[in-house]
Design a protein around this motif. Sequence first.
Motif, PDB file in Angstrom:
ATOM      1  N   TYR A  34       0.803  -1.217   0.000  1.00 29.33           N
ATOM      2  CA  TYR A  34       0.000   0.000   0.000  1.00 29.33           C
ATOM      3  C   TYR A  34       0.844   1.279   0.000  1.00 29.33           C
ATOM      4  CZ  TYR A  34      -4.502  -2.319   0.666  1.00 29.33           C
ATOM      5  OH  TYR A  34      -5.638  -3.059   0.489  1.00 29.33           O
ATOM      6  N   ALA A  35       1.997   1.256   0.661  1.00 33.48           N
ATOM      7  CA  ALA A  35       2.779   2.481   0.821  1.00 33.48           C
ATOM      8  C   ALA A  35       3.726   2.740  -0.351  1.00 33.48           C
ATOM      9  CB  ALA A  35       3.575   2.422   2.124  1.00 33.48           C
ATOM     10  N   PHE A  36       4.194   1.683  -1.011  1.00 30.92           N
ATOM     11  CA  PHE A  36       5.207   1.839  -2.047  1.00 30.92           C
ATOM     12  C   PHE A  36       4.752   2.741  -3.198  1.00 30.92           C
ATOM     13  CE2 PHE A  36       8.360   0.339  -5.167  1.00 30.92           C
ATOM     14  CZ  PHE A  36       9.512   0.401  -4.384  1.00 30.92           C
ATOM     15  N   PRO A  37       3.544   2.517  -3.786  1.00 31.03           N
ATOM     16  CA  PRO A  37       3.126   3.395  -4.889  1.00 31.03           C
ATOM     17  C   PRO A  37       3.003   4.868  -4.484  1.00 31.03           C
ATOM     18  CG  PRO A  37       1.776   1.421  -4.805  1.00 31.03           C
ATOM     19  CD  PRO A  37       2.565   1.452  -3.536  1.00 31.03           C
ATOM     20  N   LYS A  38       2.556   5.123  -3.249  1.00 37.97           N
ATOM     21  CA  LYS A  38       2.390   6.513  -2.800  1.00 37.97           C
ATOM     22  C   LYS A  38       3.734   7.176  -2.554  1.00 37.97           C
ATOM     23  CE  LYS A  38      -1.862   5.092  -0.464  1.00 37.97           C
ATOM     24  NZ  LYS A  38      -2.498   4.845   0.845  1.00 37.97           N
ATOM     25  N   SER A  39       4.692   6.417  -2.024  1.00 36.91           N
ATOM     26  CA  SER A  39       5.983   7.013  -1.679  1.00 36.91           C
ATOM     27  C   SER A  39       6.798   7.391  -2.914  1.00 36.91           C
ATOM     28  CB  SER A  39       6.792   6.041  -0.808  1.00 36.91           C
ATOM     29  OG  SER A  39       7.147   4.885  -1.542  1.00 36.91           O
ATOM     30  N   LEU A  40       6.523   6.788  -4.060  1.00 32.02           N
ATOM     31  CA  LEU A  40       7.282   7.087  -5.278  1.00 32.02           C
ATOM     32  C   LEU A  40       6.983   8.475  -5.845  1.00 32.02           C
ATOM     33  CD1 LEU A  40       7.101   3.687  -7.233  1.00 32.02           C
ATOM     34  CD2 LEU A  40       8.980   4.569  -5.845  1.00 32.02           C
ATOM     35  N   THR A  41       5.919   9.123  -5.364  1.00 32.58           N
ATOM     36  CA  THR A  41       5.566  10.452  -5.892  1.00 32.58           C
ATOM     37  C   THR A  41       6.651  11.490  -5.605  1.00 32.58           C
ATOM     38  OG1 THR A  41       4.327  10.894  -3.845  1.00 32.58           O
ATOM     39  CG2 THR A  41       3.091  10.004  -5.702  1.00 32.58           C
TER      40      THR A  41
END
Length: 499
Positions: A34-41
């Motif tokens: 859940y966190a990986f896609p958001k942190s790439l921003t």
Amino acid sequence: MPPAATTNLGYTPPDGGWGWAVVFGSFISIGFSYAFPKSLTIYFKEIQEYFSISYSEIAWVSSIMLATMYAGGPVSSILVNRYGSRPVVMVGGLLVSVGMIISSFGTSITHLYICVGVIGGFGLAFNLQPALTIIGKYFLVKRPIANGLAMAGSPVFLSTLAPLNQFLFDNFGWRGSFFILGAIVLNCCVAGSLMRPIKVKKVTPSPVFKGAAKEQVGNDKEDSGTPVDGLLEGQEQQDKKQAGCAAKVNQFIDISLFKHRGYLIYLVGNVVMFFGFFAPVVFLAPYAKHLGIDEYSAAFLLSIFALVDMVARPGTGLVANSRWIRPRIQYFFSFSVAYNGVCHLLLPLLGGAYAGLVVYAVLFGIAFGMVCALLFEVLMDLVGAQRFSSAVGLATIIECGPVLLGPPISGALVDIFMDYKYMYYACGVMMVVPGIFLFIMNYYNYRWLEQEEKQRKEQEELQIGTAKELAAMEEGYDSELGVKLSEEEETTHLPTKEA
């Protein structure tokens, strides 16, 4: 819902022991998912300038990754049903790692779409689904607590990966950071190794009723001359022919869930809910900036939200496991969904003061954590642990549409009205309506289940009585008096040929 979780597993889950190591592995796996896609921003601005592309083009990287993660649910379900959770999670960690390492050598944005979005998204799907499924194999009584602790991985990893990515970006740029992240995400393989399968002997159902039916058919056989095995085999062949293609598909994923009343209620409510679920988080900081609040304070709102969310998830698990809430946990989930919507509807009414936004961040963090902690627990409560893998796989592929389209539609409302409050009103309505729908439909579903359980018990009592009566008749007992008849009485008791 029906207490079928133990029976359809065929054993009693240990509710502890190695199960807590499994929860820790699920915590890591769910956190990355859940966190990986958001942190790439964090890397998007530099990548946008490097490839000379628009913001909408770079934003598709995370959207494709999330959509692929949800769409890959059925594939992950099939693999989990076939091979178990451990190997699937380990393969998922390898896929995400390979995708990130290859993308660090990317020469175009399309390269990132394929490597980060598609390959990485499938890897995250292989991480998420097995981590959710295996908790139901190890826990029954303490399952809400275990699910709450595992789901807490999302805010914990988000609050950890955000500063880590900023540090990597400042020191190594986006290419070096992607290469290092490819190595870090291999920890999912370690998490997968903790997911040891439970080896137990399956408990076969009692053959009392089957035997009684066979005896009855046997009695008929003496009069009609029809072989018992022929009747049973003929019935089985007829059932197989009627099943046809669906039976073959069910070997891989249980599509019969679409006939499950509670599951359909859950799906309808969730599809509507996801249109307004993620957008308020995405637009919280931009809304604060729109009101004239500085960037640091706007970003701090997300930190407050993440910290409250982090505490709310395991706390919700403890509350859901109480003897007052657990028997009717579907009502608790309905309340959580509606409570989210009420928070969004109240935000524009709090005014433009920073204190009002802080209050909203706290209330929304609690509401968001409640829904996330209960989202998969109520699904497992509906279908049981044995069918959960198929249930979550089918649910995620249906929900990937609202997950992908929700934020862009909300952004379009901001563009049209040039104000964020209408977007929050819309998201509030999209959460309150399914919350009310779920509450009403679960009320009727509980009533229907009680009626069905009552009818089932009556049928069982009738079958037990019939079986006892047949056994008594065979041993020469009078079924009404319960007294053994003498040979002469038995002769007179039995009907003659003339009669």
